[in-house]
Design a protein around this motif. Structure first.
Motif, PDB file in Angstrom:
ATOM      1  N   GLN A   1      -4.770   8.514  -3.100  1.00  0.00           N
ATOM      2  CA  GLN A   1      -5.843   8.327  -4.075  1.00  0.00           C
ATOM      3  C   GLN A   1      -5.400   7.397  -5.196  1.00  0.00           C
ATOM      4  OE1 GLN A   1      -8.889  10.107  -3.502  1.00  0.00           O
ATOM      5  NE2 GLN A   1      -9.467   8.410  -4.797  1.00  0.00           N
TER       6      GLN A   1
ATOM      7  N   LEU B   1       0.841  -1.208   0.000  1.00  0.00           N
ATOM      8  CA  LEU B   1       0.000   0.000   0.000  1.00  0.00           C
ATOM      9  C   LEU B   1       0.871   1.251   0.000  1.00  0.00           C
ATOM     10  CD1 LEU B   1      -2.763  -0.939   2.589  1.00  0.00           C
ATOM     11  CD2 LEU B   1      -2.800  -1.258   0.131  1.00  0.00           C
TER      12      LEU B   1
ATOM     13  N   LEU C   1      -6.320  -0.134  -5.941  1.00  0.00           N
ATOM     14  CA  LEU C   1      -6.767  -1.123  -4.964  1.00  0.00           C
ATOM     15  C   LEU C   1      -8.231  -1.489  -5.161  1.00  0.00           C
ATOM     16  CD1 LEU C   1      -5.553  -2.520  -2.467  1.00  0.00           C
ATOM     17  CD2 LEU C   1      -6.515  -0.719  -1.100  1.00  0.00           C
ATOM     18  N   PHE C   2      -9.053  -0.477  -5.322  1.00  0.00           N
ATOM     19  CA  PHE C   2     -10.482  -0.744  -5.406  1.00  0.00           C
ATOM     20  C   PHE C   2     -10.866  -1.352  -6.735  1.00  0.00           C
ATOM     21  CE2 PHE C   2     -12.596   0.770  -1.615  1.00  0.00           C
ATOM     22  CZ  PHE C   2     -11.563   1.423  -0.981  1.00  0.00           C
ATOM     23  N   ASN C   3      -9.980  -1.285  -7.684  1.00  0.00           N
ATOM     24  CA  ASN C   3     -10.293  -1.892  -8.970  1.00  0.00           C
ATOM     25  C   ASN C   3      -9.928  -3.352  -9.024  1.00  0.00           C
ATOM     26  OD1 ASN C   3     -11.463   0.317 -10.182  1.00  0.00           O
ATOM     27  ND2 ASN C   3      -9.471   1.191 -10.726  1.00  0.00           N
TER      28      ASN C   3
ATOM     29  N   VAL D   1     -10.333  -8.039  -0.681  1.00  0.00           N
ATOM     30  CA  VAL D   1      -9.586  -7.939  -1.930  1.00  0.00           C
ATOM     31  C   VAL D   1      -8.327  -8.766  -1.787  1.00  0.00           C
ATOM     32  CG1 VAL D   1      -7.964  -6.280  -2.893  1.00  0.00           C
ATOM     33  CG2 VAL D   1     -10.384  -5.800  -2.957  1.00  0.00           C
ATOM     34  N   LYS D   2      -7.932  -9.404  -2.869  1.00  0.00           N
ATOM     35  CA  LYS D   2      -6.707 -10.211  -2.811  1.00  0.00           C
ATOM     36  C   LYS D   2      -5.540  -9.330  -3.241  1.00  0.00           C
ATOM     37  CE  LYS D   2      -5.441 -14.865  -3.305  1.00  0.00           C
ATOM     38  NZ  LYS D   2      -4.792 -15.672  -4.225  1.00  0.00           N
ATOM     39  N   LEU D   3      -4.639  -9.061  -2.323  1.00  0.00           N
ATOM     40  CA  LEU D   3      -3.519  -8.185  -2.611  1.00  0.00           C
ATOM     41  C   LEU D   3      -2.430  -8.935  -3.359  1.00  0.00           C
ATOM     42  CD1 LEU D   3      -2.705  -6.120   0.583  1.00  0.00           C
ATOM     43  CD2 LEU D   3      -3.558  -5.272  -1.573  1.00  0.00           C
TER      44      LEU D   3
ATOM     45  N   VAL E   1      -3.157   5.033  -5.049  1.00  0.00           N
ATOM     46  CA  VAL E   1      -3.104   3.653  -4.555  1.00  0.00           C
ATOM     47  C   VAL E   1      -4.507   3.088  -4.442  1.00  0.00           C
ATOM     48  CG1 VAL E   1      -2.370   2.154  -2.681  1.00  0.00           C
ATOM     49  CG2 VAL E   1      -1.004   4.130  -3.270  1.00  0.00           C
ATOM     50  N   ALA E   2      -5.405   3.907  -3.913  1.00  0.00           N
ATOM     51  CA  ALA E   2      -6.769   3.435  -3.706  1.00  0.00           C
ATOM     52  C   ALA E   2      -7.425   3.110  -5.039  1.00  0.00           C
ATOM     53  CB  ALA E   2      -7.568   4.485  -2.957  1.00  0.00           C
ATOM     54  N   ASP E   3      -7.108   3.912  -6.043  1.00  0.00           N
ATOM     55  CA  ASP E   3      -7.628   3.624  -7.382  1.00  0.00           C
ATOM     56  C   ASP E   3      -7.292   2.216  -7.800  1.00  0.00           C
ATOM     57  OD1 ASP E   3      -7.058   6.911  -8.845  1.00  0.00           O
ATOM     58  OD2 ASP E   3      -8.816   6.016  -7.890  1.00  0.00           O
TER      59      ASP E   3
END
Lengths: 314, 336
Positions: free
Chosen positions: B45, B13, B51-53, B65-67, B47-49
């Motif tokens: 933002q 992250l 991540l959430f995708n 979510v699978k990292l 990273v979150a983009d």
């Protein structure tokens, strides 16, 4: 070797937790201080302890024999690291020459791996920030990291500090992450070539049109300026050894499998030669027993069975 | 502020902006803080983009979510564990193709018609419970079959222990001992590369204290004794002088510490020393001189008046010391 160990299950499980593993779980941190500390340093140490509440140990007594950068002064640190099974340490000390000094260090196999010494300036503690209490980040949540500034790449010391800070605050490496539980950010900005501004903020996720929420940062945690003073890189050989990953985790190649357009997935099977001598005999040899017993009863009467001649295929 | 692509490490992250420069160099602190937060927001933002995708599964508490694995590598904290070499049985089983079969804990006992446990109290087919053993044609008269069974069981247990130790030795050679055994066997820490500081035992401390005492001129007689320290016997101190390095002498096969043969040897030596060479142990002349000097000093101090009151300076004291060397040991006096 007179080894007679029958440790109980609980003790054995505890020892296994400390044994080296293929894939490592979170590192523990040891927070301690030297002979003299200032009030600033005390609060810094307590706040770092609170930030890492679940996986850190804080010593409250002073330790005078610890001098991380000198060759003899590391023995105590290594001993503590061994006893508490901590591979990261934060050592605070205060002197006229180095005021508000913080040494962040890592150990490999309970020997000192590398060290970074920073001085703390302009410290603001968690209590000095006023914010809506609902936003406060939970203990143990996985943090975001934001590193700003090209100096983090160009300057050697800042690069090292970045690595150490990442290691310190990272927490466990997980594969499954709950997106609702993201609530903290560590923001590090390179202000000059030896000074960074470090801050801990809470995240507020706001509704936006898309799946991705809009992020808003609210300063909650301690914020301070870190001035890099000294640092020590690990030995090259030690670094190579520490960076090794498990060989099984490398990619696997599938052999003897071919994808055919018409027939689909084809595989080749190679059958090795049968080794008759090594084949497991069945346990049920009653048949043989009977034969043998009869032969014995009859005595020397029976002739030994003639050897079978090899016959050509008919 | 040129905003090119940030370096995003999803596994950690982490977002790193390598191209940011402060528009105006050292402004006030508030400005720095504000700008830092702004930039931080942008980075998070980004990273979150990403991540959430990622594909997410719904769970009670939120989307999971699978990292991916982290890209920036960090050093390990402990060395890689070495794979354990297969045990003797494992090698054999692999060769023969024997599969492992897990046995159930309860077995039906035909004799009693109930389910009994396989191991432990009141078990099925307990070896000790057999009341009658029928004699086979091959048995000699006069042999006790129960004793035979016991012997056999004992030999099996010993064989198993031998195999277990052999397997542990192989594992140790490969460096892959299980942690609790390594801890117990050699008192090395689990990670194995550091030696623990050796704890000094009570006997060792006594020995060292005795050695220090015997090396003083007065034989340690006038040393200040700590509370709880016992005054050493003379025999012990001579013993210490004679056999300092016990490991170089006879092997202590008969158990720990001094073996019987070694004890005999030291006794012999001691006796010889005491009986023959007593005049060499104590430098009598020096002792006499010392006493005489002291006595003369006192006499001079007191003005030579009361030389008879030298009750402390008994001339017998010298012979007292002498006699303590001859014959059996007494608890007083020390050898030099």
């Amino acid at each position: 070797m007179r080894i007679k160990t029958q440790t109980k299950g609980r003790i054995r499980r505890e020892l296994d937790k400390r044994a080296p593993k293929l894939v490592e779980t979170g590192k523990k941190t040891l927070i301690l201080h030297g002979t003299k500390t200032s009030s600033v340093l005390n609060s810094v140490l307590t706040e770092i302890y609170h930030l890492k509440k679940g996986n850190s140990i804080k010593y409250s007594r002073k330790n005078d024999k610890i001098r991380p950068f000198e060759s003899g002064g590391e023995a105590s640190l290594e001993f503590f690291s061994l006893k508490t099974d901590c591979s990261l340490f934060v050592f605070g000390s205060h002197s006229k020459k180095r005021p508000n000094n913080l040494v962040l260090g890592r150990t490999y196999d309970h020997h000192i791996y590398d060290l970074v010494e920073v001085g703390i300036e302009n410290f603001r503690s968690m209590e000095s920030f006023s914010y809506d209490k609902k936003l406060a980040p939970q203990i143990g949540s996985k943090p975001f990291f934001a590193f700003i500034g090209e100096a983090f790449e160009s300057v050697d010391e800042l690069k090292h500090l970045k690595e150490v800070l990442l290691d310190l605050f990272r927490g466990e490496v997980v594969t499954n992450l709950n997106l609702a539980g993201l609530d903290r950010v560590y923001v590090c900005t390179a202000v000059s070539s030896n000074k960074i501004f470090f801050s801990h903020c809470a995240l507020r996720l706001k509704k936006s049109g898309t799946v991705v929420p809009r992020m808003e940062l609210v300063e909650v945690g301690p914020s301070m300026d870190m001035v890099v003073r000294r640092h020590r890189h690990p030995d090259d050989s030690l670094r190579k050894e520490a960076m090794k990953t498990a060989p099984e985790l490398t990619k696997k190649k599938v052999k003897n499998v071919v994808k055919d357009d018409i027939q689909g997935k084809l595989g080749k099977i190679y059958i090795p030669d049968q080794k008759v001598g090594d084949m497991p005999l069945t346990n049920n040899v009653k048949g043989l027993k009977e034969e043998r017993r009869e032969a014995k009863m009859k005595g020397e009467d029976s002739k030994p069975t003639p050897k079978k001649q090899k016959q050509d295929a008919e | 502020m040129a905003e090119t692509q940030y370096e995003v490490d999803l596994g950690n992250l982490l977002a790193f902006d390598a191209h940011h420069q402060f528009a105006s160099p050292p402004s006030s602190r508030e400005e720095i803080v504000k700008e830092a937060l702004e930039q931080g927001t942008k980075l998070v933002q980004a990273v979150a983009d990403a991540l959430f995708n990622l594909p997410s599964t719904e769970d009670l508490e939120g989307p999971i979510v699978k990292l991916p694995a982290p890209t920036s590598k960090l050093p390990r904290e402990k060395p890689l564990p070495k794979p354990r070499p297969p045990t003797k049985w494992e090698v054999f089983a692999q060769k023969k193709g024997i599969q492992k079969r897990n046995k159930e804990k309860l077995v039906f006992d035909e004799q009693t018609g109930s389910w009994k446990r396989r191991h432990g109290y009141d078990r099925v087919n307990d070896d000790n419970d057999i009341p009658i053993i029928e004699a086979k044609a091959t048995d000699e008269p006069g042999t006790d079959p129960f004793a035979e069974r016991r012997k056999e069981k004992k030999s099996k247990v010993e064989k198993q222990e031998k195999n277990r130790l052999h397997n542990l030795k192989q594992a140790q050679k490969a460096g892959a001992l299980p942690s609790h055994i390594q801890l117990a066997a050699t008192s090395l820490p689990i990670t194995g590369t550091q030696t623990m500081p050796k704890k000094v035992s009570k006997d060792e401390l006594q020995n060292v204290a005795g050695m220090a005492a015997t090396s003083t001129a007065s034989g340690g007689k006038f040393d200040k004794k700590l509370p709880g320290e016992k005054p050493q016997s003379m025999k012990r101190s001579i013993e210490r002088l004679v056999c300092s390095d016990t490991t170089d002498f006879l092997p202590a096969v008969e158990g720990s510490g001094m073996g019987d043969m070694e004890r005999q040897q030291t006794e012999k030596v001691l006796n010889k020393l005491i009986s023959k060479n007593s005049h060499e142990i104590l430098n009598v002349e020096k002792a006499v001189n010392m006493y005489n000097v002291k006595r003369e000093k006192r006499q001079r101090k007191q003005g030579g008046g009361q030389s008879s009151s030298s009750s402390k300076f008994k001339p017998n004291k010298k012979s007292f010391k002498k006699t303590s060397h001859k014959g059996s040991s007494s608890n007083k006096g020390k050898s030099k």
